[in-house]
Design a protein around this motif. Structure first.
Motif, PDB file in Angstrom:
ATOM      1  N   ARG A  18       0.841  -1.213  -0.107  1.00 45.05           N
ATOM      2  CA  ARG A  18      -0.014   0.037   0.073  1.00 45.05           C
ATOM      3  C   ARG A  18       0.943   1.238  -0.098  1.00 45.05           C
ATOM      4  N   GLY A  19       1.921   1.281   0.784  1.00 43.90           N
ATOM      5  CA  GLY A  19       2.900   2.454   0.942  1.00 43.90           C
ATOM      6  C   GLY A  19       3.328   2.531  -0.445  1.00 43.90           C
ATOM      7  N   ALA A  20       4.061   1.644  -1.178  1.00 43.03           N
ATOM      8  CA  ALA A  20       4.606   1.562  -2.483  1.00 43.03           C
ATOM      9  C   ALA A  20       3.684   2.364  -3.343  1.00 43.03           C
ATOM     10  N   VAL A  21       2.525   1.767  -3.463  1.00 43.22           N
ATOM     11  CA  VAL A  21       1.453   2.237  -4.422  1.00 43.22           C
ATOM     12  C   VAL A  21       1.201   3.595  -4.060  1.00 43.22           C
ATOM     13  N   THR A  22       1.026   4.154  -2.989  1.00 42.40           N
ATOM     14  CA  THR A  22       1.008   5.484  -2.493  1.00 42.40           C
ATOM     15  C   THR A  22       1.822   6.391  -3.073  1.00 42.40           C
ATOM     16  N   VAL A  23       3.249   5.828  -3.030  1.00 44.99           N
ATOM     17  CA  VAL A  23       4.298   6.668  -3.575  1.00 44.99           C
ATOM     18  C   VAL A  23       4.322   6.745  -5.051  1.00 44.99           C
ATOM     19  N   TYR A  24       3.838   5.777  -5.874  1.00 45.13           N
ATOM     20  CA  TYR A  24       3.797   5.647  -6.897  1.00 45.13           C
ATOM     21  C   TYR A  24       2.707   6.411  -7.818  1.00 45.13           C
ATOM     22  N   MET A  25       1.643   6.739  -6.801  1.00 45.88           N
ATOM     23  CA  MET A  25       0.747   7.637  -7.181  1.00 45.88           C
ATOM     24  C   MET A  25       0.988   9.162  -7.036  1.00 45.88           C
ATOM     25  N   VAL A  26       1.739   9.302  -5.943  1.00 46.87           N
ATOM     26  CA  VAL A  26       2.055  10.765  -5.623  1.00 46.87           C
ATOM     27  C   VAL A  26       3.093  11.198  -6.772  1.00 46.87           C
ATOM     28  N   ILE A  27       3.972  10.212  -7.324  1.00 45.19           N
ATOM     29  CA  ILE A  27       4.909  10.538  -8.159  1.00 45.19           C
ATOM     30  C   ILE A  27       4.258  10.826  -9.620  1.00 45.19           C
ATOM     31  N   THR A  28       3.163   9.964  -9.746  1.00 45.98           N
ATOM     32  CA  THR A  28       2.491  10.283 -10.865  1.00 45.98           C
ATOM     33  C   THR A  28       1.676  11.776 -10.888  1.00 45.98           C
ATOM     34  N   CYS A  29       1.170  12.089  -9.767  1.00 54.43           N
ATOM     35  CA  CYS A  29       0.679  13.335  -9.652  1.00 54.43           C
ATOM     36  C   CYS A  29       1.584  14.514  -9.943  1.00 54.43           C
ATOM     37  N   VAL A  30       2.477  14.504  -9.161  1.00 56.00           N
ATOM     38  CA  VAL A  30       3.357  15.502  -8.967  1.00 56.00           C
ATOM     39  C   VAL A  30       4.431  15.626 -10.408  1.00 56.00           C
ATOM     40  N   VAL A  31       4.571  14.671 -10.996  1.00 51.78           N
ATOM     41  CA  VAL A  31       5.196  14.760 -12.313  1.00 51.78           C
ATOM     42  C   VAL A  31       4.483  15.265 -13.437  1.00 51.78           C
ATOM     43  N   TYR A  32       3.334  14.761 -13.324  1.00 53.13           N
ATOM     44  CA  TYR A  32       2.058  15.323 -14.341  1.00 53.13           C
ATOM     45  C   TYR A  32       2.034  16.875 -14.156  1.00 53.13           C
ATOM     46  N   ALA A  33       1.951  17.282 -12.916  1.00 54.59           N
ATOM     47  CA  ALA A  33       1.758  18.685 -12.642  1.00 54.59           C
ATOM     48  C   ALA A  33       3.066  19.592 -12.937  1.00 54.59           C
ATOM     49  N   VAL A  34       4.253  18.940 -12.817  1.00 54.03           N
ATOM     50  CA  VAL A  34       5.101  19.868 -12.948  1.00 54.03           C
ATOM     51  C   VAL A  34       5.657  19.628 -14.300  1.00 54.03           C
ATOM     52  N   LEU A  35       5.697  18.550 -15.029  1.00 54.73           N
ATOM     53  CA  LEU A  35       6.407  18.244 -16.363  1.00 54.73           C
ATOM     54  C   LEU A  35       5.390  17.723 -17.532  1.00 54.73           C
ATOM     55  N   LEU A  36       4.129  17.613 -17.182  1.00 54.62           N
ATOM     56  CA  LEU A  36       3.543  16.961 -18.339  1.00 54.62           C
ATOM     57  C   LEU A  36       2.052  17.543 -18.322  1.00 54.62           C
ATOM     58  N   ALA A  37       1.718  18.466 -17.836  1.00 54.19           N
ATOM     59  CA  ALA A  37       0.408  19.114 -17.933  1.00 54.19           C
ATOM     60  C   ALA A  37       0.032  19.563 -19.262  1.00 54.19           C
ATOM     61  N   ASP A  38       1.157  19.934 -20.046  1.00 55.36           N
ATOM     62  CA  ASP A  38       0.899  20.312 -21.523  1.00 55.36           C
ATOM     63  C   ASP A  38       1.390  19.624 -22.582  1.00 55.36           C
ATOM     64  N   VAL A  39       1.711  18.350 -22.131  1.00 54.86           N
ATOM     65  CA  VAL A  39       1.943  17.037 -23.020  1.00 54.86           C
ATOM     66  C   VAL A  39       1.019  16.230 -23.281  1.00 54.86           C
ATOM     67  N   ASP A  69      -7.846  13.593 -15.497  1.00 55.34           N
ATOM     68  CA  ASP A  69      -8.175  14.108 -14.014  1.00 55.34           C
ATOM     69  C   ASP A  69      -8.247  12.883 -13.184  1.00 55.34           C
ATOM     70  N   THR A  70      -8.870  12.036 -13.728  1.00 55.30           N
ATOM     71  CA  THR A  70      -9.110  10.667 -12.799  1.00 55.30           C
ATOM     72  C   THR A  70      -7.704  10.200 -12.523  1.00 55.30           C
ATOM     73  N   MET A  71      -6.817   9.721 -13.528  1.00 52.47           N
ATOM     74  CA  MET A  71      -5.665   9.065 -13.289  1.00 52.47           C
ATOM     75  C   MET A  71      -4.724   9.983 -12.669  1.00 52.47           C
ATOM     76  N   HIS A  72      -4.354  11.223 -13.030  1.00 48.65           N
ATOM     77  CA  HIS A  72      -3.331  12.050 -12.533  1.00 48.65           C
ATOM     78  C   HIS A  72      -3.724  12.920 -11.180  1.00 48.65           C
ATOM     79  N   ARG A  73      -4.856  12.925 -11.074  1.00 49.86           N
ATOM     80  CA  ARG A  73      -5.268  13.869  -9.708  1.00 49.86           C
ATOM     81  C   ARG A  73      -6.320  13.236  -8.895  1.00 49.86           C
ATOM     82  N   LEU A  74      -7.174  12.704  -9.434  1.00 45.81           N
ATOM     83  CA  LEU A  74      -8.291  12.118  -8.242  1.00 45.81           C
ATOM     84  C   LEU A  74      -7.834  10.783  -7.580  1.00 45.81           C
ATOM     85  N   ILE A  75      -7.312   9.882  -8.496  1.00 46.61           N
ATOM     86  CA  ILE A  75      -7.024   8.670  -7.724  1.00 46.61           C
ATOM     87  C   ILE A  75      -5.800   8.833  -6.849  1.00 46.61           C
ATOM     88  N   PRO A  76      -4.767   9.646  -7.440  1.00 48.51           N
ATOM     89  CA  PRO A  76      -3.595   9.763  -6.338  1.00 48.51           C
ATOM     90  C   PRO A  76      -3.986  10.665  -5.005  1.00 48.51           C
TER      91      PRO A  76
END
Length: 201
Positions: free
Chosen positions: A71-92, A103-110
Protein backbone atom coordinates in the motif's frame (compact mmCIF):
# COMPACT_ATOMS: atom_id res chain seq x y z
CA UNK A 1 -12.24 -0.36 9.16
CA UNK A 2 -15.62 1.30 8.77
CA UNK A 3 -18.00 0.16 6.08
CA UNK A 4 -18.00 3.68 4.60
CA UNK A 5 -14.24 3.58 3.96
CA UNK A 6 -14.43 0.10 2.46
CA UNK A 7 -17.30 1.12 0.17
CA UNK A 8 -15.38 4.24 -0.87
CA UNK A 9 -12.37 2.10 -1.74
CA UNK A 10 -14.51 -0.18 -3.90
CA UNK A 11 -16.22 2.77 -5.58
CA UNK A 12 -12.99 4.53 -6.48
CA UNK A 13 -11.46 1.22 -7.60
CA UNK A 14 -14.34 0.75 -10.04
CA UNK A 15 -13.98 4.34 -11.28
CA UNK A 16 -10.26 3.78 -11.81
CA UNK A 17 -10.94 0.53 -13.66
CA UNK A 18 -13.40 2.23 -16.00
CA UNK A 19 -10.89 5.00 -16.70
CA UNK A 20 -8.19 2.42 -17.45
CA UNK A 21 -10.22 0.42 -19.97
CA UNK A 22 -12.00 3.38 -21.60
CA UNK A 23 -9.24 4.42 -24.01
CA UNK A 24 -8.17 0.89 -25.10
CA UNK A 25 -11.79 -0.14 -25.61
CA UNK A 26 -12.43 2.93 -27.75
CA UNK A 27 -9.22 2.71 -29.78
CA UNK A 28 -8.65 -0.99 -30.41
CA UNK A 29 -9.71 -0.54 -34.05
CA UNK A 30 -7.43 2.47 -34.53
CA UNK A 31 -4.24 1.46 -36.35
CA UNK A 32 -2.09 4.05 -34.58
CA UNK A 33 -3.12 2.87 -31.12
CA UNK A 34 -0.74 0.43 -29.43
CA UNK A 35 -1.88 -1.52 -26.39
CA UNK A 36 1.77 -2.26 -25.59
CA UNK A 37 2.58 1.45 -25.58
CA UNK A 38 -0.51 2.18 -23.50
CA UNK A 39 0.64 -0.18 -20.78
CA UNK A 40 4.15 1.25 -20.98
CA UNK A 41 3.10 4.51 -19.32
CA UNK A 42 4.00 4.77 -15.62
CA UNK A 43 0.63 6.48 -15.11
CA UNK A 44 -1.24 3.44 -16.40
CA UNK A 45 0.80 0.91 -14.44
CA UNK A 46 0.51 2.88 -11.20
CA UNK A 47 -3.24 3.23 -11.69
CA UNK A 48 -3.58 -0.51 -12.31
CA UNK A 49 -1.82 -1.13 -8.99
CA UNK A 50 -4.06 1.44 -7.31
CA UNK A 51 -7.22 -0.24 -8.54
CA UNK A 52 -5.96 -3.56 -7.17
CA UNK A 53 -4.99 -2.07 -3.81
CA UNK A 54 -8.26 -0.18 -3.40
CA UNK A 55 -10.40 -3.13 -4.47
CA UNK A 56 -8.63 -5.63 -2.22
CA UNK A 57 -8.66 -3.10 0.60
CA UNK A 58 -12.38 -2.56 0.18
CA UNK A 59 -13.28 -6.24 -0.05
CA UNK A 60 -10.83 -7.81 2.38
CA UNK A 61 -8.99 -5.03 4.23
CA UNK A 62 -5.90 -7.19 4.91
CA UNK A 63 -3.61 -6.09 7.74
CA UNK A 64 -0.61 -8.23 6.81
CA UNK A 65 2.62 -6.16 7.05
CA UNK A 66 3.59 -7.11 3.49
CA UNK A 67 0.26 -5.85 2.20
CA UNK A 68 0.65 -2.60 4.13
CA UNK A 69 4.12 -2.23 2.64
CA UNK A 70 2.60 -2.66 -0.83
CA UNK A 71 0.00 0.00 0.00
CA UNK A 72 2.78 2.39 0.89
CA UNK A 73 4.63 1.64 -2.34
CA UNK A 74 1.53 2.22 -4.47
CA UNK A 75 0.83 5.45 -2.60
CA UNK A 76 4.30 6.67 -3.55
CA UNK A 77 3.78 5.70 -7.20
CA UNK A 78 0.53 7.66 -7.33
CA UNK A 79 2.09 10.69 -5.64
CA UNK A 80 4.90 10.51 -8.21
CA UNK A 81 2.31 10.28 -10.99
CA UNK A 82 0.48 13.36 -9.69
CA UNK A 83 3.58 15.48 -9.04
CA UNK A 84 5.41 14.61 -12.27
CA UNK A 85 2.28 15.28 -14.30
CA UNK A 86 1.71 18.65 -12.61
CA UNK A 87 5.34 19.74 -12.97
CA UNK A 88 6.43 18.22 -16.30
CA UNK A 89 3.50 16.87 -18.29
CA UNK A 90 0.47 19.10 -17.87
CA UNK A 91 0.82 20.42 -21.43
CA UNK A 92 2.14 17.21 -23.01
CA UNK A 93 0.02 14.69 -24.94
CA UNK A 94 0.23 11.46 -22.90
CA UNK A 95 -2.62 9.67 -24.73
CA UNK A 96 -5.21 10.48 -22.04
CA UNK A 97 -7.02 13.11 -24.09
CA UNK A 98 -10.39 12.75 -22.36
CA UNK A 99 -10.37 15.31 -19.56
CA UNK A 100 -12.25 13.12 -17.07
CA UNK A 101 -9.81 10.24 -17.62
CA UNK A 102 -6.83 12.57 -17.38
CA UNK A 103 -8.14 14.13 -14.17
CA UNK A 104 -9.07 10.75 -12.72
CA UNK A 105 -5.68 9.11 -13.29
CA UNK A 106 -3.41 12.08 -12.62
CA UNK A 107 -5.30 13.88 -9.87
CA UNK A 108 -8.29 12.13 -8.30
CA UNK A 109 -6.97 8.59 -7.75
CA UNK A 110 -3.61 9.83 -6.43
CA UNK A 111 -5.45 12.01 -3.89
CA UNK A 112 -7.76 9.10 -2.96
CA UNK A 113 -4.86 6.67 -2.46
CA UNK A 114 -2.91 9.18 -0.36
CA UNK A 115 -6.01 10.01 1.70
CA UNK A 116 -6.64 6.30 2.26
CA UNK A 117 -3.03 5.92 3.48
CA UNK A 118 -3.60 8.70 6.00
CA UNK A 119 -7.09 7.66 7.10
CA UNK A 120 -6.14 3.99 7.44
CA UNK A 121 -2.38 3.97 8.11
CA UNK A 122 -0.54 0.69 8.69
CA UNK A 123 -0.44 -0.56 12.25
CA UNK A 124 3.01 -2.02 11.63
CA UNK A 125 5.79 0.57 11.57
CA UNK A 126 7.42 0.99 8.16
CA UNK A 127 10.91 2.48 8.50
CA UNK A 128 12.84 4.64 6.04
CA UNK A 129 14.83 1.69 4.72
CA UNK A 130 11.62 -0.08 3.71
CA UNK A 131 10.33 3.14 2.16
CA UNK A 132 13.36 3.31 -0.12
CA UNK A 133 12.70 -0.23 -1.38
CA UNK A 134 9.47 1.14 -2.84
CA UNK A 135 11.56 2.85 -5.51
CA UNK A 136 12.64 -0.47 -7.05
CA UNK A 137 9.61 -0.42 -9.35
CA UNK A 138 10.27 3.08 -10.79
CA UNK A 139 13.90 2.05 -11.30
CA UNK A 140 12.91 -1.09 -13.19
CA UNK A 141 10.38 0.93 -15.17
CA UNK A 142 13.07 3.44 -16.22
CA UNK A 143 15.39 0.65 -17.38
CA UNK A 144 12.54 -1.00 -19.27
CA UNK A 145 11.63 2.27 -21.01
CA UNK A 146 15.22 3.00 -22.03
CA UNK A 147 15.74 -0.51 -23.39
CA UNK A 148 12.41 -0.70 -25.19
CA UNK A 149 12.56 2.86 -26.53
CA UNK A 150 15.14 2.39 -29.29
CA UNK A 151 13.68 -1.01 -30.21
CA UNK A 152 10.22 0.37 -30.98
CA UNK A 153 11.33 3.97 -31.63
CA UNK A 154 8.96 5.29 -28.97
CA UNK A 155 9.32 6.64 -25.45
CA UNK A 156 6.41 7.28 -23.06
CA UNK A 157 7.64 10.63 -21.74
CA UNK A 158 9.83 13.44 -23.13
CA UNK A 159 12.09 13.54 -20.07
CA UNK A 160 13.26 9.94 -20.66
CA UNK A 161 13.61 10.35 -24.43
CA UNK A 162 17.33 10.72 -25.33
CA UNK A 163 16.42 11.59 -28.93
CA UNK A 164 15.09 14.96 -27.78
CA UNK A 165 17.64 15.90 -25.12
CA UNK A 166 20.71 13.70 -25.45
CA UNK A 167 22.07 11.32 -22.84
CA UNK A 168 23.88 13.96 -20.77
CA UNK A 169 20.69 15.93 -20.12
CA UNK A 170 18.83 12.65 -19.64
CA UNK A 171 21.31 11.64 -16.94
CA UNK A 172 20.89 15.00 -15.20
CA UNK A 173 17.10 14.65 -15.32
CA UNK A 174 17.39 11.12 -13.92
CA UNK A 175 19.42 12.38 -10.95
CA UNK A 176 16.92 15.15 -10.21
CA UNK A 177 13.96 12.76 -10.49
CA UNK A 178 15.69 10.16 -8.32
CA UNK A 179 16.29 12.71 -5.55
CA UNK A 180 12.68 13.88 -5.81
CA UNK A 181 11.34 10.32 -5.64
CA UNK A 182 13.52 9.49 -2.64
CA UNK A 183 12.12 12.52 -0.82
CA UNK A 184 8.56 11.59 -1.78
CA UNK A 185 9.02 7.99 -0.58
CA UNK A 186 10.44 9.15 2.74
CA UNK A 187 7.65 11.72 3.09
CA UNK A 188 4.91 9.15 2.44
CA UNK A 189 6.47 6.83 4.99
CA UNK A 190 6.79 9.64 7.54
CA UNK A 191 3.20 10.87 7.21
CA UNK A 192 2.01 7.27 7.45
CA UNK A 193 3.84 6.85 10.75
CA UNK A 194 2.48 10.15 12.05
CA UNK A 195 -1.05 9.20 11.02
CA UNK A 196 -0.70 5.82 12.71
CA UNK A 197 0.55 7.46 15.91
CA UNK A 198 -2.47 9.74 15.95
CA UNK A 199 -5.01 7.12 14.84
CA UNK A 200 -3.96 4.26 17.13
CA UNK A 201 -2.75 6.11 20.22
Amino acid sequence: MTIAVRLARIGFALLGAVALVWIPARNLDVDSFSIANYFSYFTILSNVLSVIVLLVGGLLDPQDPRWQNLRGAVTVYMVITCVVYAVLLADVDVTLNDKWINDTMHRLIPIVVLADWLISPPRTRIDDKQCLTWLAFPAVYAVYSLIRGPIVDWYPYPFIDPRQQGYLELAFSAVVLTVAMVLLALAVGAVGRLAARWRYR
